[in-house]
Design a protein around this motif. Structure first.
Motif, short mmCIF file in Angstrom:
data_model
loop_
_atom_site.label_atom_id
_atom_site.label_comp_id
_atom_site.label_asym_id
_atom_site.label_seq_id
_atom_site.Cartn_x
_atom_site.Cartn_y
_atom_site.Cartn_z
N ALA A 130 0.80 -1.22 0.00
CA ALA A 130 0.00 0.00 0.00
C ALA A 130 0.84 1.27 0.00
CB ALA A 130 -0.92 0.00 1.23
N LEU A 131 2.12 1.17 0.26
CA LEU A 131 2.92 2.35 0.57
C LEU A 131 3.64 3.05 -0.59
CD1 LEU A 131 3.86 4.14 2.91
CD2 LEU A 131 5.69 2.49 3.36
N PRO A 132 4.12 2.37 -1.63
CA PRO A 132 5.06 3.03 -2.56
C PRO A 132 4.60 4.33 -3.20
CG PRO A 132 5.16 0.67 -2.88
CD PRO A 132 4.02 0.92 -1.93
N LEU A 133 3.55 4.34 -4.00
CA LEU A 133 3.18 5.55 -4.73
C LEU A 133 2.73 6.66 -3.79
CD1 LEU A 133 2.84 7.01 -7.42
CD2 LEU A 133 0.51 6.11 -7.53
N VAL A 134 1.86 6.33 -2.83
CA VAL A 134 1.37 7.37 -1.92
C VAL A 134 2.50 7.91 -1.04
CG1 VAL A 134 -0.99 6.51 -1.92
CG2 VAL A 134 0.59 5.69 -0.17
N GLY A 135 3.37 7.01 -0.60
CA GLY A 135 4.46 7.43 0.26
C GLY A 135 5.49 8.29 -0.45
N VAL A 136 5.90 7.85 -1.65
CA VAL A 136 6.87 8.63 -2.41
C VAL A 136 6.29 9.98 -2.81
CG1 VAL A 136 8.22 8.72 -4.55
CG2 VAL A 136 8.13 6.60 -3.22
N SER A 137 5.01 10.00 -3.21
CA SER A 137 4.37 11.27 -3.57
C SER A 137 4.38 12.23 -2.39
CB SER A 137 2.92 11.02 -4.01
OG SER A 137 2.87 10.23 -5.17
N ALA A 138 3.96 11.74 -1.22
CA ALA A 138 3.88 12.59 -0.03
C ALA A 138 5.25 13.12 0.37
CB ALA A 138 3.24 11.81 1.12
N TRP A 139 6.24 12.23 0.42
CA TRP A 139 7.57 12.67 0.85
C TRP A 139 8.19 13.65 -0.16
CZ3 TRP A 139 10.29 12.60 5.20
CH2 TRP A 139 11.64 13.00 5.13
N ASP A 140 8.05 13.35 -1.45
CA ASP A 140 8.65 14.20 -2.47
C ASP A 140 8.05 15.61 -2.44
OD1 ASP A 140 10.39 14.72 -4.65
OD2 ASP A 140 8.74 14.42 -6.05
N VAL A 141 6.73 15.68 -2.27
CA VAL A 141 6.08 17.00 -2.24
C VAL A 141 6.39 17.74 -0.95
CG1 VAL A 141 3.86 18.19 -2.15
CG2 VAL A 141 4.22 16.39 -3.83
N ILE A 142 6.15 17.10 0.19
CA ILE A 142 6.28 17.78 1.48
C ILE A 142 7.73 18.14 1.81
CG2 ILE A 142 5.90 17.60 3.97
CD1 ILE A 142 3.31 17.84 2.44
N SER A 143 8.61 17.18 1.64
CA SER A 143 10.01 17.39 2.05
C SER A 143 10.86 18.06 0.97
CB SER A 143 10.64 16.05 2.42
OG SER A 143 11.98 16.21 2.83
N ASN A 144 10.65 17.68 -0.29
CA ASN A 144 11.51 18.19 -1.36
C ASN A 144 10.95 19.44 -2.04
OD1 ASN A 144 13.23 16.04 -0.83
ND2 ASN A 144 12.36 14.74 -2.42
N LYS A 145 9.77 19.34 -2.62
CA LYS A 145 9.25 20.48 -3.39
C LYS A 145 8.82 21.65 -2.50
CE LYS A 145 8.00 18.20 -7.70
NZ LYS A 145 8.71 16.93 -7.48
N ILE A 146 8.08 21.34 -1.44
CA ILE A 146 7.66 22.40 -0.52
C ILE A 146 8.79 22.76 0.44
CG2 ILE A 146 6.09 22.92 1.40
CD1 ILE A 146 3.91 21.39 -0.08
#
Length: 315
Positions: A130-146
Motif C-alpha cells: 500500500a505504501l510506494p506511490l502514496v508514500g513517495v508522492s507525499a515525501w517528495d512533495v512535502i520534504s523536497n518540493k515544498i
C-alpha cells in the motif's frame, strides 16, 4: 522459469472490462531489472484511469497490458548489473508498465532495480504493497518540493486518502501545523494520524477559516485548487497532484505553484521504510481483495471515499 505461465490481470483495449489471464508467461529478466514473486499489489486511482484511457494521451495500448504499479514480493532472479538485491530479498516498489515494469497485478513481475527497495522490516505484505506511490508522492512533495519546515502551516486537501494521510504524517514529523479537508466522518481518523485542524468540506469553506499559510498540498484539483491560492501568504507555495500551475493566480496572490508527477525511486522508498519501521508513519488499508476480484477492487477505489488504501492480495 522459461515456459512457465502464471495469472495476471490485463486489459486488451481502453474502456473494456479487465480480464484474468491464467496463462501469462513469466516476464523475462533483463539488464538492470529484477524478477519478483508478487505477494500483494496496491490499488491507486491511476490504475482505473488507465483502464478507461485517461492516461493514454493518444498512445496505442500495448495489448494485452498487465495492470498495477505498487507491489511487494520476493526476488527470484536478478538481471545483469543488479548488485543491490539477491534472490530471496523481500522488496517493495513499482512494477508499473509505464515505468518499465511488467505490471503488478500478477503472480510474477519484472521491475527496474532503481524503483524498488528492501521492504520495511515491520510491515506486513498488505501494508508494504500500500505504501510506494502514496508514500513517495507525499515525501517528495512535502520534504523536497515544498521543503516544509518546523513551525510552518500547511493545508493538505483530501487528508483521508492514500496520499493525503501519509502527507499529514510526514508534515507532522517535520514539525508543521497541519490543516486538512475531508468528510466529517473521517475526523477521528485524521486526528489519530496527527491533523491539527479538520475542515468538513461538505459544510465549510476552508478559505473562510484559514489564512497566511505557508503551503498547500492539493490532491483534489478543480475549484478546490483555485480557491486554495487565497489562503497562502505572499511567497507561499501550492503543489498539486492534478493541476498544472496557474500563472494568473500565481501572479495575483504572489505565490509559487508546481505540479507533481511522481517517479518512484529507491532513495525515497528507503526513507519511507525507515520512517515506517520507526513508527513515524503508518498506512491504513481500507479493504483487501483477492487477485480474482481485481475488477471489484478498481471499482471500489473509484466509487468510494477510501480511507487510506485498497490492496490486492496475490500470495
Amino acid at each position: 522459469m522459461e515456459g512457465v505461465t502464471v495469472k495476471a490481470v490485463q486489459i486488451k483495449e481502453y474502456g473494456k472490462d479487465i480480464e484474468i489471464n491464467q496463462e501469462v508467461k513469466v516476464p523475462e529478466i533483463s539488464s538492470g531489472k529484477v524478477l519478483v514473486k508478487v505477494h500483494a499489489a496496491g490499488v491507486n486511482p491511476v490504475d482505473w484511469k488507465i483502464t478507461e484511457g485517461y492516461m493514454s494521451q493518444g498512445k496505442k495500448l500495448n495489448s494485452p497490458m498487465t495492470l498495477g504499479g505498487d507491489f511487494t514480493g520476493t526476488v527470484t532472479d536478478v538481471g545483469e548489473g543488479v548488485t543491490e538485491y539477491d534472490k530471496g530479498d523481500n522488496v517493495y516498489g513499482s512494477g508499473a508498465v509505464r515505468m518499465g515494469g511488467s505490471g503488478a497485478y500478477a503472480e510474477y513481475l519484472s521491475a527496474d532495480a532503481g524503483q524498488i527497495s528492501k521492504k520495511p522490516a515491520k510491515a506486513n505484505n498488505i501494508e508494504a504493497a500500500a505504501l510506494p506511490l502514496v508514500g513517495v508522492s507525499a515525501w517528495d512533495v512535502i520534504s523536497n518540493k515544498i521543503d516544509l519546515r518546523e513551525g510552518q502551516k500547511i493545508l493538505i486537501h483530501g487528508g483521508s486518502g492514500g496520499i493525503g494521510s501519509i502527507a499529514i504524517q510526514v508534515a507532522k514529523y517535520l514539525g508543521a501545523y497541519v490543516a486538512t479537508t475531508a468528510r466529517k466522518d473521517k475526523a477521528d481518523y485524521l486526528k489519530e494520524i496527527g491533523a491539527d485542524e479538520i475542515i468538513d468540506y461538505k459544510n465549510e469553506r476552508f478559505e473562510d477559516r484559514l489564512h497566511d499559510y505557508d503551503a498547500v498540498f492539493d490532491t483534489v484539483g478543480g475549484d478546490t485548487y483555485k480557491r486554495s491560492f487565497r489562503i497562502l501568504k505572499k511567497g507561499g507555495i501550492i503543489v498539486s497532484m492534478l493541476e498544472e500551475p496557474d500563472k494568473e493566480l500565481m501572479d495575483k496572490y504572489h505565490v509559487n505553484a508546481m505540479g507533481q508527477f511522481t517517479r518512484i525511486n529507491s532513495a525515497i522508498l528507503e526513507k519511507l521504510a525507515e520512517l515506517f519501521d520507526k513508527g513515524i508513519i503508518k498506512v491504513n488499508v481500507d479493504k483487501v481483495f483477492p487477485l480474482d476480484k481485481a475488477g471489484q477492487a478498481l471499482e471500489y477505489q473509484r466509487n468510494n471515499s477510501v480511507k487510506g488504501k485498497v490492496v490486492i492480495e496475490i500470495d
